[in-house]
Write an enzyme that holds these catalytic residues in place. Structure first.
Site, PDB file in Angstrom:
ATOM      1  N   GLY A  12       0.847  -1.169  -0.158  1.00  0.00           N
ATOM      2  CA  GLY A  12       0.023   0.010  -0.036  1.00  0.00           C
ATOM      3  C   GLY A  12       0.794   1.237   0.125  1.00  0.00           C
ATOM      4  O   GLY A  12       1.896   1.303   0.702  1.00  0.00           O
ATOM      5  N   ARG A  73       0.425  -4.843  -4.433  1.00  0.00           N
ATOM      6  CA  ARG A  73       0.433  -5.962  -3.599  1.00  0.00           C
ATOM      7  C   ARG A  73       0.348  -7.030  -4.851  1.00  0.00           C
ATOM      8  O   ARG A  73      -0.472  -7.407  -5.352  1.00  0.00           O
ATOM      9  CB  ARG A  73      -0.822  -5.934  -2.811  1.00  0.00           C
ATOM     10  N   GLY A 103       6.208  -2.656   3.526  1.00  0.00           N
ATOM     11  CA  GLY A 103       5.584  -3.038   4.886  1.00  0.00           C
ATOM     12  C   GLY A 103       6.086  -4.163   5.139  1.00  0.00           C
ATOM     13  O   GLY A 103       6.788  -4.748   4.493  1.00  0.00           O
ATOM     14  N   ASP A 104       5.710  -5.099   6.212  1.00  0.00           N
ATOM     15  CA  ASP A 104       6.404  -6.196   7.111  1.00  0.00           C
ATOM     16  C   ASP A 104       6.113  -7.069   5.820  1.00  0.00           C
ATOM     17  O   ASP A 104       7.212  -8.164   5.915  1.00  0.00           O
ATOM     18  CB  ASP A 104       5.504  -6.518   8.389  1.00  0.00           C
ATOM     19  N   GLY A 105       5.076  -7.362   5.184  1.00  0.00           N
ATOM     20  CA  GLY A 105       4.848  -8.502   4.008  1.00  0.00           C
ATOM     21  C   GLY A 105       5.962  -8.377   2.937  1.00  0.00           C
ATOM     22  O   GLY A 105       6.486  -9.279   2.595  1.00  0.00           O
ATOM     23  N   THR A 127       4.668   2.006   6.400  1.00  0.00           N
ATOM     24  CA  THR A 127       3.330   1.711   6.267  1.00  0.00           C
ATOM     25  C   THR A 127       2.435   2.755   7.408  1.00  0.00           C
ATOM     26  O   THR A 127       2.876   3.166   8.370  1.00  0.00           O
ATOM     27  CB  THR A 127       3.043   0.288   6.865  1.00  0.00           C
ATOM     28  N   ASP A 129       0.254   1.796   8.916  1.00  0.00           N
ATOM     29  CA  ASP A 129      -0.141   0.781  10.149  1.00  0.00           C
ATOM     30  C   ASP A 129       0.953   1.060  11.346  1.00  0.00           C
ATOM     31  O   ASP A 129       0.707   0.548  12.236  1.00  0.00           O
ATOM     32  CB  ASP A 129      -0.385  -0.329   9.735  1.00  0.00           C
ATOM     33  N   ASP A 131       3.272  -1.296  11.803  1.00  0.00           N
ATOM     34  CA  ASP A 131       3.144  -2.376  12.418  1.00  0.00           C
ATOM     35  C   ASP A 131       4.241  -3.275  11.849  1.00  0.00           C
ATOM     36  O   ASP A 131       4.233  -4.317  11.695  1.00  0.00           O
ATOM     37  CB  ASP A 131       1.848  -3.123  12.297  1.00  0.00           C
ATOM     38  N   MET A 171      -7.982   3.701   9.701  1.00  0.00           N
ATOM     39  CA  MET A 171      -7.303   2.355   9.298  1.00  0.00           C
ATOM     40  C   MET A 171      -6.239   2.041  10.087  1.00  0.00           C
ATOM     41  O   MET A 171      -6.081   2.439  11.156  1.00  0.00           O
ATOM     42  CB  MET A 171      -6.636   2.762   7.841  1.00  0.00           C
ATOM     43  N   ARG A 173      -5.444  -1.804   9.466  1.00  0.00           N
ATOM     44  CA  ARG A 173      -5.426  -3.223   9.506  1.00  0.00           C
ATOM     45  C   ARG A 173      -5.786  -3.860  10.757  1.00  0.00           C
ATOM     46  O   ARG A 173      -6.753  -3.465  11.414  1.00  0.00           O
ATOM     47  CB  ARG A 173      -4.108  -3.860   8.805  1.00  0.00           C
ATOM     48  N   ALA A 188     -10.497  12.169  21.888  1.00  0.00           N
ATOM     49  CA  ALA A 188     -11.723  11.477  21.588  1.00  0.00           C
ATOM     50  C   ALA A 188     -12.287  10.806  23.093  1.00  0.00           C
ATOM     51  O   ALA A 188     -11.425  10.892  24.029  1.00  0.00           O
ATOM     52  CB  ALA A 188     -11.285  10.073  20.735  1.00  0.00           C
ATOM     53  N   LYS A 215     -23.398  17.986  27.867  1.00  0.00           N
ATOM     54  CA  LYS A 215     -24.329  17.744  26.643  1.00  0.00           C
ATOM     55  C   LYS A 215     -23.784  18.081  25.375  1.00  0.00           C
ATOM     56  O   LYS A 215     -24.413  18.963  24.690  1.00  0.00           O
ATOM     57  CB  LYS A 215     -25.920  18.398  26.870  1.00  0.00           C
ATOM     58  N   GLU A 224     -10.197  -0.183  12.500  1.00  0.00           N
ATOM     59  CA  GLU A 224     -10.808  -0.980  11.519  1.00  0.00           C
ATOM     60  C   GLU A 224     -10.771  -2.408  11.774  1.00  0.00           C
ATOM     61  O   GLU A 224     -11.504  -3.071  11.712  1.00  0.00           O
ATOM     62  CB  GLU A 224     -10.304  -0.711  10.186  1.00  0.00           C
ATOM     63  N   GLN A 256      -6.745   8.621   4.741  1.00  0.00           N
ATOM     64  CA  GLN A 256      -5.497   8.387   5.171  1.00  0.00           C
ATOM     65  C   GLN A 256      -4.325   8.148   4.685  1.00  0.00           C
ATOM     66  O   GLN A 256      -2.947   8.228   5.120  1.00  0.00           O
ATOM     67  CB  GLN A 256      -5.774   7.586   6.377  1.00  0.00           C
TER      68      GLN A 256
END
Ligand code: F6P
Length: 323
Positions: A12, A73, A103-105, A127, A129, A131, A171, A173, A188, A215, A224, A256
Site C-alpha cells: 500500500g 500487492r 511494509g512487513d509483508g 506503512t 499501520d 506495524d 485504518m 489493518r 476522543a 451535553k 478498523e 488516510q
C-alpha cells in the site's frame, strides 16, 4: 559501492515514498551509482518494468503523496517461480543490490528473495499501520495520524454544534496505532483498538456521564481491526444505549493514505533513504534500516516481523487519564 542498484516501492502506498526515492537517488548519484526504479512493485519486477531514475526524475516530488514508481500487492512474488523470474530480470540488468521500501509483508518477501537468489537487499519500513518490528516508526504513519486527527477535529466542530455522537473508523489493518495516536491527539471520548477487548459497560458509563455532564459532542474512534467489527457495529451498540440521539458514522478509509507528507515523514524518509544506500556501499548482508530511540539501527532482514502496539504502563495511563 555497486555501479547500479534497483529500488522498488511495494504494498500500500503511503505519503513519504517519494521523499524516500528522492533521498535514494541523491545519495546514489553522489556515490556515482545508477538507480533503476522498478515500477508497479514486485509485479513490475517480475515483468521487468525498469526505468532509470535521475536527479531530474526526483525533482519536486518530495511533497507529493503516493509513489512515482506506482505500487502493487503482488501474489506472483509469493511463488518461487515469480521470484525466480524477478531475479532473472535483475541479473539481466547486472543488478545484485536493491532497496525495497515496503511494509512487513514486502520486507519478509524481500528477505526470502535475497536468500534464494543471493541478492543484497536493504529494506526501508513504510506503512501507515506502523506495524513493522525493529523500528519505532515507519514512513507514512505520522502523516496518516495527522490526517486522521485533522478529520477528528473537523467532525468535533460539527458534532459540538449539533451536540451529536460520532463514531469514526480509522485504518490500521489489525493494528491500533493510528486509532490510539489520533484518538488521543483529537481528545476522543472513546478509543477502541484491537490490542484491547472493549469493556462496553465501562465505555457506556463514561460516555453517559460526559453526555449528561455537558451535553456536548461525543466522539468514539475505532480502529478498523478492532474486535467490535468497526464503526457500523459500534454505532449499533451505542444506538441501543442512546436511543434518542442521532449517531453519525464516518469511515475515513483511504483518505488516510493520501496527501502531502508531514515534515516528520519527509525527514524520516530522507534519513532512511540515505542510510539504505550507504549501507549497500558498506556491507553485503541484507538488513532493514529502522529508527530506535531516534537513532538509525539496522536489523537483519530475516528478523523482520509484524509488530503490535504494546500497551505498556505509560500508554495505559494515558488512556486511563484522558478517556
Ligand atoms: O496497510 C495499509 C492499509 O491502508 C491498511 O490500513 C488497510 O487495512 C489496507 O492497507 C487497505 O488495503 P487496500 O488499499 O489494498 O484496500
Amino acid at each position: 559501492m555497486p555501479k547500479k542498484i534497483a529500488v522498488i516501492t511495494s504494498g500500500g502506498d503511503v505519503p513519504g515514498l517519494n521523499a524516500c526515492l528522492r533521498a535514494i537517488v541523491h545519495t546514489a548519484t553522489h556515490e556515482h551509482c545508477e538507480v533503476l526504479g522498478v515500477e508497479h512493485g514486485y509485479d513490475g519486477l517480475i515483468a521487468g518494468e525498469f526505468s532509470v531514475l535521475t536527479l531530474a526524475s526526483v525533482r519536486d516530488i518530495v511533497r507529493r503523496g503516493g509513489t512515482v514508481l506506482r505500487s502493487a500487492r503482488s501474489n506472483a512474488f509469493m511463488t518461487p517461480a515469480g521470484r525466480a523470474q524477478a531475479a532473472a530480470n535483475l541479473k539481466a540488468q547486472n543488478i545484485s543490490h536493491m532497496v525495497v521500501v515496503g511494509g512487513d509483508g514486502s520486507l519478509r518477501g524481500a528477505a526470502i528473495f535475497g536468500r534464494e537468489h543471493d541478492l543484497t537487499i536493504v529494506g526501508v519500513p513504510k506503512t501507515i499501520d506502523n506495524d513493522v518490528s525493529h523500528t519505532d516508526t515507519c514512513i507514512g504513519y505520522d502523516t496518516a495520524t495527522n490526517t486522521a486527527m485533522d478529520a477528528i477535529d473537523r467532525i468535533r466542530d460539527t458534532a459540538d454544534s449539533h451536540e451529536r455522537i460520532y463514531v469514526i473508523e480509522v485504518m490500521g489493518r489489525d493494528s491500533g496505532y493510528i486509532a490510539f495516536a489520533a484518538g488521543l491527539a483529537g481528545a476522543a471520548d472513546g478509543i477502541l483498538i484491537p490490542e484491547t477487548t472493549t469493556d462496553w459497560a465501562s465505555l457506556t458509563r463514561v460516555l453517559k456521564e460526559r453526555h449528561r455532564g455537558h451535553k456536548g459532542s461525543l466522539l468514539v474512534v475505532v480502529a478498523e481491526g478492532d474486535e467490535s467489527g468497526g464503526a457500523i457495529n459500534v454505532t449499533q451498540h451505542l444506538a441501543a444505549e442512546f436511543p434518542d440521539e442521532k449517531i453519525g458514522i464516518c469511515v475515513l478509509g483511504h483518505i488516510q493514505r493520501g496527501g502531502a507528507p508531514t515534515a516528520a515523514d519527509r525527514l524520516l524518509a530522507a534519513r532512511f533513504g540515505v542510510a539504505a544506500v550507504m549501507r549497500l556501499r558498506e556491507t553485503i548482508d541484507s538488513a532493514m534500516v529502522g529508527l530506535q530511540g531516534n537513532a538509525l539501527a539496522f536489523t537483519p532482514l530475516g528478523d523482520i516481523q509484524r509488530k503490535h502496539l504494546e500497551l505498556n504502563a505509560e500508554r495505559k495511563q494515558l488512556l486511563q487519564m484522558l478517556l
